[in-house]
Design an enzyme around this catalytic site. Sequence first.
Site, PDB file in Angstrom:
ATOM      1  N   GLU A  65      44.291  46.411  36.054  1.00 43.08           N
ATOM      2  CA  GLU A  65      43.500  47.412  37.383  1.00 43.08           C
ATOM      3  C   GLU A  65      43.533  47.673  38.375  1.00 43.08           C
ATOM      4  O   GLU A  65      42.852  46.609  39.332  1.00 43.08           O
ATOM      5  CB  GLU A  65      41.804  47.201  36.418  1.00 43.08           C
ATOM      6  CG  GLU A  65      40.666  48.366  36.305  1.00 43.08           C
ATOM      7  CD  GLU A  65      40.146  48.133  37.790  1.00 43.08           C
ATOM      8  OE1 GLU A  65      40.259  49.318  38.373  1.00 43.08           O
ATOM      9  OE2 GLU A  65      39.127  47.620  37.998  1.00 43.08           O
ATOM     10  N   CYS A 101      37.234  50.175  43.309  1.00 40.46           N
ATOM     11  CA  CYS A 101      38.092  51.321  42.178  1.00 40.46           C
ATOM     12  C   CYS A 101      37.564  52.643  41.914  1.00 40.46           C
ATOM     13  O   CYS A 101      38.204  53.230  42.166  1.00 40.46           O
ATOM     14  CB  CYS A 101      38.660  49.845  41.986  1.00 40.46           C
ATOM     15  SG  CYS A 101      38.120  49.540  40.549  1.00 40.46           S
TER      16      CYS A 101
END
Length: 458
Positions: free
Chosen positions: A227, A261
């Site tokens: 990720e 993010c």
Amino acid sequence: MERENPATAESLDPIEGDTEADVEDALALADEVYPAWSERRLEERRQLLNDAAEVLRENAEEYAELMAREMGKPIAGGRSEVEKCAWVCEHYAEYAETYLADEVLQSAPEAKAFVSSEPLGPVLAVMPWNYPFWQVFRFAAPNLVAGNVGLLKHASNVPGCAQAIEEVFLEAGLPEGAFQSLLVGSDAIEDVVTDKRIRGVTLTGSESAGRAVAETAGKELKPSVLELGGSDPFVVLDDADVETAAEVGMQARTLNSGQSCIAAKRFIVHDAVYDEFVSAFVDEMAAQDIGDPTDDDTDIGPQAREDLMEDLHEQVTETLDAGATLETGGEPLDREGYFYPPTVVTDVPRDSTMATDEVFGPAAAVFRVESEDEAVELANDSTYGLGGSVWTEDLERGERVARRVESGCVFVNELTKSDPRIPFGGVKNSGYGRELSEHGMKEFLNEKTVWVQSAADQ
């Protein structure tokens, strides 16, 4: 391991790191504990997760204060993060039996076939500082209840959080070795990934770190989940509720002081509502309270490190030099610590830094588009593909646009978020694999096919 309070730039007491011998001992213990842990009744592992949720809630204030000291998270956000960790523990405690149930398959009339979900062994998690508890628990909860054991290599600026997380599981009653923290630098990770006792690796972090871990894991034929970064589009169409979009857009850009993010980073706004949105959005961003992360009234805390604040300012400056317009913010605050104000930049050239790179801080780039098709084209004009948000009063239209956005998840009339009930992960340079829900739980399980047929039926 050296630590610094980013709100004051003052040094915190260092925490002793692990030696090579400590790492070897941890790997040996994980390997030793795994067989018995994986063979424990699922009901027992589920109860231990519920117990971990209780430990988290009992110590929520302590953990929130620890996050504020080590990486500057506003205290209210820290409390919410701890509660979310308790939620993910309870979610997997409740649904593990369903998620891990055998999947019956079609087979010959005289046989039965099914898929059995079985643990692999010790799994390494390389985790970042920005959500120092949540990122770990969304890995740990599903893997531990499924029968894997975990080893955590946390970011070097949050070693206290790493220790606290290990203590949560020990206090909850998990056996020593079921979950361990490795207090080491990044240079030690390659050897851990290649160790034969490690059966898989997951990383949340930068694109460069992800590529390095993926290369090493791939050579060892070990499963990996990445990720990585994101430059999420926040698309405001001509029929959107502009006031709500501006308010939620501010939240989506400034959560965790902008260090996320999945924060909204590129605001793509239809010309018909552009001026109205920019005006409302700038007002929302400028109204945020910036200050001491231990103060309940603080909205925006410091950036986690001085170099990160400097990198953010450089991105804003480069974009302004390329011809963009500054609407608010744009300069580090003149005070102790590493504070950067909510910043909005408009007229952003599409080849400028804030248009092409991930911006990890409370700075938003706003783009004007003439149509839905142009909005989708710009949303997809990125090497990243983590999340996205689409705003429209027409839900059918929202779903149609969401399907066209190239990302791992898209939310219509909501900010992008990770939630235990739904899978989370990205495409393109944002990584691969999924976390959370049933999909994420099975990334580090052996999906074993079993075919059962009587010898008499041969």
